[in-house]
Write a protein that holds these residues in place. Structure first.
Motif, PDB file in Angstrom:
ATOM      1  N   PRO A 206       0.800  -1.232   0.000  1.00  7.59           N
ATOM      2  CA  PRO A 206       0.000   0.000   0.000  1.00  7.59           C
ATOM      3  C   PRO A 206       0.830   1.279   0.000  1.00  7.59           C
ATOM      4  O   PRO A 206       0.460   2.256  -0.659  1.00  7.59           O
ATOM      5  CB  PRO A 206      -0.838  -0.122   1.281  1.00  7.59           C
ATOM      6  CG  PRO A 206      -0.083  -1.056   2.155  1.00  7.59           C
ATOM      7  CD  PRO A 206       0.582  -2.023   1.230  1.00  7.59           C
ATOM      8  N   LEU A 207       1.950   1.287   0.707  1.00 14.48           N
ATOM      9  CA  LEU A 207       2.748   2.518   0.777  1.00 14.48           C
ATOM     10  C   LEU A 207       3.419   2.834  -0.562  1.00 14.48           C
ATOM     11  O   LEU A 207       3.490   4.000  -0.959  1.00 14.48           O
ATOM     12  CB  LEU A 207       3.790   2.413   1.890  1.00 14.48           C
ATOM     13  CG  LEU A 207       3.227   2.364   3.316  1.00 14.48           C
ATOM     14  CD1 LEU A 207       4.353   2.362   4.342  1.00 14.48           C
ATOM     15  CD2 LEU A 207       2.279   3.534   3.584  1.00 14.48           C
ATOM     16  N   THR A 208       3.900   1.823  -1.255  1.00 13.95           N
ATOM     17  CA  THR A 208       4.498   2.085  -2.572  1.00 13.95           C
ATOM     18  C   THR A 208       3.439   2.522  -3.569  1.00 13.95           C
ATOM     19  O   THR A 208       3.703   3.368  -4.438  1.00 13.95           O
ATOM     20  CB  THR A 208       5.224   0.838  -3.113  1.00 13.95           C
ATOM     21  OG1 THR A 208       4.325  -0.281  -3.109  1.00 13.95           O
ATOM     22  CG2 THR A 208       6.456   0.513  -2.300  1.00 13.95           C
ATOM     23  N   ALA A 209       2.226   1.962  -3.439  1.00 12.21           N
ATOM     24  CA  ALA A 209       1.139   2.341  -4.347  1.00 12.21           C
ATOM     25  C   ALA A 209       0.663   3.765  -4.086  1.00 12.21           C
ATOM     26  O   ALA A 209       0.461   4.553  -5.015  1.00 12.21           O
ATOM     27  CB  ALA A 209      -0.019   1.352  -4.202  1.00 12.21           C
ATOM     28  N   LEU A 210       0.500   4.097  -2.819  1.00 15.21           N
ATOM     29  CA  LEU A 210      -0.025   5.413  -2.455  1.00 15.21           C
ATOM     30  C   LEU A 210       0.950   6.546  -2.739  1.00 15.21           C
ATOM     31  O   LEU A 210       0.550   7.658  -3.082  1.00 15.21           O
ATOM     32  CB  LEU A 210      -0.404   5.428  -0.974  1.00 15.21           C
ATOM     33  CG  LEU A 210      -1.649   4.621  -0.590  1.00 15.21           C
ATOM     34  CD1 LEU A 210      -1.749   4.466   0.927  1.00 15.21           C
ATOM     35  CD2 LEU A 210      -2.910   5.283  -1.140  1.00 15.21           C
ATOM     36  N   HIS A 211       2.250   6.238  -2.622  1.00 14.16           N
ATOM     37  CA  HIS A 211       3.257   7.306  -2.751  1.00 14.16           C
ATOM     38  C   HIS A 211       4.059   7.212  -4.049  1.00 14.16           C
ATOM     39  O   HIS A 211       4.986   8.005  -4.247  1.00 14.16           O
ATOM     40  CB  HIS A 211       4.188   7.278  -1.538  1.00 14.16           C
ATOM     41  CG  HIS A 211       3.480   7.535  -0.242  1.00 14.16           C
ATOM     42  ND1 HIS A 211       3.189   8.812   0.199  1.00 14.16           N
ATOM     43  CD2 HIS A 211       2.973   6.683   0.689  1.00 14.16           C
ATOM     44  CE1 HIS A 211       2.538   8.731   1.357  1.00 14.16           C
ATOM     45  NE2 HIS A 211       2.405   7.452   1.680  1.00 14.16           N
ATOM     46  N   ASP A 212       3.706   6.238  -4.901  1.00 10.13           N
ATOM     47  CA  ASP A 212       4.363   6.087  -6.203  1.00 10.13           C
ATOM     48  C   ASP A 212       5.879   5.993  -6.057  1.00 10.13           C
ATOM     49  O   ASP A 212       6.642   6.777  -6.630  1.00 10.13           O
ATOM     50  CB  ASP A 212       3.983   7.251  -7.129  1.00 10.13           C
ATOM     51  CG  ASP A 212       4.436   7.039  -8.562  1.00 10.13           C
ATOM     52  OD1 ASP A 212       4.717   5.869  -8.927  1.00 10.13           O
ATOM     53  OD2 ASP A 212       4.520   8.018  -9.323  1.00 10.13           O
ATOM     54  N   ILE A 213       6.306   5.008  -5.263  1.00 11.64           N
ATOM     55  CA  ILE A 213       7.728   4.854  -4.959  1.00 11.64           C
ATOM     56  C   ILE A 213       8.181   3.408  -5.148  1.00 11.64           C
ATOM     57  O   ILE A 213       7.366   2.482  -5.154  1.00 11.64           O
ATOM     58  CB  ILE A 213       8.057   5.280  -3.510  1.00 11.64           C
ATOM     59  CG1 ILE A 213       7.148   4.537  -2.515  1.00 11.64           C
ATOM     60  CG2 ILE A 213       7.915   6.788  -3.355  1.00 11.64           C
ATOM     61  CD1 ILE A 213       7.451   4.816  -1.057  1.00 11.64           C
ATOM     62  N   GLN A 214       9.485   3.236  -5.283  1.00 11.13           N
ATOM     63  CA  GLN A 214      10.079   1.898  -5.313  1.00 11.13           C
ATOM     64  C   GLN A 214      10.147   1.336  -3.890  1.00 11.13           C
ATOM     65  O   GLN A 214      10.077   2.078  -2.904  1.00 11.13           O
ATOM     66  CB  GLN A 214      11.481   1.964  -5.912  1.00 11.13           C
ATOM     67  CG  GLN A 214      11.515   2.317  -7.386  1.00 11.13           C
ATOM     68  CD  GLN A 214      12.927   2.620  -7.845  1.00 11.13           C
ATOM     69  OE1 GLN A 214      13.532   3.602  -7.391  1.00 11.13           O
ATOM     70  NE2 GLN A 214      13.456   1.807  -8.746  1.00 11.13           N
ATOM     71  N   ASN A 215      10.333   0.027  -3.814  1.00 14.35           N
ATOM     72  CA  ASN A 215      10.336  -0.647  -2.512  1.00 14.35           C
ATOM     73  C   ASN A 215      11.352  -0.068  -1.526  1.00 14.35           C
ATOM     74  O   ASN A 215      11.100   0.005  -0.325  1.00 14.35           O
ATOM     75  CB  ASN A 215      10.614  -2.145  -2.701  1.00 14.35           C
ATOM     76  CG  ASN A 215       9.469  -2.874  -3.368  1.00 14.35           C
ATOM     77  OD1 ASN A 215       8.453  -2.269  -3.731  1.00 14.35           O
ATOM     78  ND2 ASN A 215       9.623  -4.175  -3.554  1.00 14.35           N
ATOM     79  N   VAL A 305      -6.615   0.591   3.566  1.00 13.26           N
ATOM     80  CA  VAL A 305      -7.596  -0.018   2.659  1.00 13.26           C
ATOM     81  C   VAL A 305      -8.443   1.070   1.996  1.00 13.26           C
ATOM     82  O   VAL A 305      -8.645   1.069   0.772  1.00 13.26           O
ATOM     83  CB  VAL A 305      -8.503  -1.019   3.417  1.00 13.26           C
ATOM     84  CG1 VAL A 305      -9.636  -1.503   2.508  1.00 13.26           C
ATOM     85  CG2 VAL A 305      -7.690  -2.205   3.909  1.00 13.26           C
ATOM     86  N   GLU A 306      -8.924   1.997   2.801  1.00 10.20           N
ATOM     87  CA  GLU A 306      -9.771   3.078   2.276  1.00 10.20           C
ATOM     88  C   GLU A 306      -9.013   3.946   1.277  1.00 10.20           C
ATOM     89  O   GLU A 306      -9.538   4.304   0.220  1.00 10.20           O
ATOM     90  CB  GLU A 306     -10.288   3.929   3.429  1.00 10.20           C
ATOM     91  CG  GLU A 306     -11.270   3.200   4.344  1.00 10.20           C
ATOM     92  CD  GLU A 306     -11.582   3.989   5.610  1.00 10.20           C
ATOM     93  OE1 GLU A 306     -10.934   5.043   5.836  1.00 10.20           O
ATOM     94  OE2 GLU A 306     -12.471   3.553   6.371  1.00 10.20           O
ATOM     95  N   ARG A 307      -7.762   4.258   1.591  1.00  8.68           N
ATOM     96  CA  ARG A 307      -6.979   5.141   0.720  1.00  8.68           C
ATOM     97  C   ARG A 307      -6.632   4.476  -0.607  1.00  8.68           C
ATOM     98  O   ARG A 307      -6.695   5.109  -1.668  1.00  8.68           O
ATOM     99  CB  ARG A 307      -5.697   5.594   1.430  1.00  8.68           C
ATOM    100  CG  ARG A 307      -5.945   6.557   2.595  1.00  8.68           C
ATOM    101  CD  ARG A 307      -4.621   6.987   3.217  1.00  8.68           C
ATOM    102  NE  ARG A 307      -3.802   7.737   2.275  1.00  8.68           N
ATOM    103  CZ  ARG A 307      -2.504   7.976   2.434  1.00  8.68           C
ATOM    104  NH1 ARG A 307      -1.874   7.499   3.518  1.00  8.68           N
ATOM    105  NH2 ARG A 307      -1.821   8.671   1.538  1.00  8.68           N
ATOM    106  N   VAL A 308      -6.265   3.190  -0.559  1.00  9.01           N
ATOM    107  CA  VAL A 308      -5.936   2.486  -1.800  1.00  9.01           C
ATOM    108  C   VAL A 308      -7.180   2.332  -2.670  1.00  9.01           C
ATOM    109  O   VAL A 308      -7.135   2.507  -3.891  1.00  9.01           O
ATOM    110  CB  VAL A 308      -5.297   1.116  -1.506  1.00  9.01           C
ATOM    111  CG1 VAL A 308      -5.196   0.277  -2.771  1.00  9.01           C
ATOM    112  CG2 VAL A 308      -3.914   1.290  -0.895  1.00  9.01           C
ATOM    113  N   LYS A 309      -8.310   2.024  -2.048  1.00 11.53           N
ATOM    114  CA  LYS A 309      -9.543   1.879  -2.822  1.00 11.53           C
ATOM    115  C   LYS A 309      -9.947   3.213  -3.451  1.00 11.53           C
ATOM    116  O   LYS A 309     -10.442   3.249  -4.585  1.00 11.53           O
ATOM    117  CB  LYS A 309     -10.657   1.332  -1.952  1.00 11.53           C
ATOM    118  CG  LYS A 309     -10.482  -0.147  -1.627  1.00 11.53           C
ATOM    119  CD  LYS A 309     -11.695  -0.743  -0.961  1.00 11.53           C
ATOM    120  CE  LYS A 309     -11.538  -2.261  -0.827  1.00 11.53           C
ATOM    121  NZ  LYS A 309     -12.729  -2.901  -0.250  1.00 11.53           N
ATOM    122  N   ALA A 310      -9.724   4.311  -2.727  1.00  8.15           N
ATOM    123  CA  ALA A 310     -10.034   5.634  -3.281  1.00  8.15           C
ATOM    124  C   ALA A 310      -9.126   5.954  -4.460  1.00  8.15           C
ATOM    125  O   ALA A 310      -9.542   6.570  -5.452  1.00  8.15           O
ATOM    126  CB  ALA A 310      -9.881   6.699  -2.206  1.00  8.15           C
TER     127      ALA A 310
END
Length: 313
Positions: A206-215, A305-310
């Motif tokens: 979720p953190l890489t998805a939300l912040h558009d970053i590499q691992n 969960v809420e943030r990724v779904k949004a």
């Protein structure tokens, strides 16, 4: 040796197929979309492996065959229902996916005594399209596969040799997989291994998805509080179900994996980037669901969960 039947045309399934081809293990692939099924795989040393032409639909399987489902958890129900009429001989079924919840889906459809294996792999693979519109899979990192049998009655065999005596069909299926894409390591405590992987995915994905970053950026100081909160909630929930995780060790392992796979983009990051459905429900959503059943607060995972779904709407 049984024949492998690999469902889907994703990166890991295609890698298993290519490695089986390379090692002389019989196999067939059953992608949802033949057009996007990789035609070849490229090894790290530059070697190229051509894949067999994909099958158009399910076929009746023999008892000694192995049906592998390297799919998303949300794809499992439909895939298993499609294959059910072809499993009368009860061939071994192998689930291989990120997150949790697949075991429950399989038990509902196949029964609690079905010859089932759960697997998790750290092999790296990337599915890419070429300029000509074809697809191939690139073997990006040597790893290992851990596998176990969740439906066996206790006491669970502790070693593969013991499993061979108790459940030879499952032991032979593991041997077939090891001949295809080694190494495959038998784990009597496979659920512990899967929960441990869940803890890593719950932070990195979720953190890489939300912040558009590499691992690798998961280890940055700005995520310190969030990392700790996720791992704290995970540990409370997992231990409520009989596991014995140490919060500091969980966090240490997350950071270790983030650094080891530093240049990679997580699967959830890629799903968001390409407008695909994510596996958030099977990762942080699973932690939230299991927390509710035990009356444990899980605000950080709930928020993720809420943030990724949004983000994926």
């Amino acid at each position: 040796m049984g024949k492998l039947h690999i469902v889907g045309g994703g990166a890991i399934g295609s890698l298993i197929a290519a490695s089986a081809h390379k090692n002389g293990v019989p196999y067939d692939c059953y992608p949802r979309n033949i057009r996007t099924m990789p035609a070849r795989a490229q090894w790290q040393d530059g070697q190229s492996i051509e894949l067999k032409t994909a099958m158009l639909g399910p076929v009746i399987l023999e008892k000694g065959d192995v049906l592998i489902l390297p799919l998303k958890v949300y794809q499992l129900n439909a895939a298993l229902k499609q294959w059910l009429p072809y499993l009368n001989q009860k061939p071994t079924v192998v689930l291989m996916h990120n997150g949790m919840g697949g075991l429950e889906v399989a038990r509902d459809l196949l029964g609690a005594d079905y010859p089932l294996l759960l697997a998790t792999t750290s092999h790296g693979a990337l599915k890419e399209s070429t300029s000509s519109g074809d697809f191939h899979v690139k073997y990006t990192g040597l790893g290992a596969t851990q596998i176990g049998a969740p439906n066996l009655v206790k006491p669970i065999p502790q070693k593969l040799a013991d499993l061979l005596q108790v459940a030879p069909q499952l032991a032979n299926a593991i041997a077939t997989l090891d001949s295809s894409l080694p190494p495959v390591q038998y784990r009597s405590d496979i659920l512990t291994a899967l929960w441990a992987k869940l803890s890593v995915n719950a932070v990195i994905n979720p953190l890489t998805a939300l912040h558009d970053i590499q691992n690798k950026h998961i280890a940055d100081a700005e995520f310190e509080q969030t990392r700790r909160k996720i791992c704290h909630e995970f540990t409370l929930v997992a231990n409520a179900y009989g596991f014995n995780f140490d919060e500091d060790e969980v966090l240490k392992n997350v950071l270790s994996v983030a650094k080891a796979t530093g240049e990679n983009y997580s699967s959830m990051h890629q799903d968001i980037a390409h407008g695909r459905q994510t596996e958030i429900d099977a990762i942080n959503g699973y932690i939230v669901e299991m927390a509710k059943k035990k009356g444990i607060p899980a605000p950080e995972n709930t928020l993720l969960v809420e943030r990724v779904k949004a983000l994926s709407v």
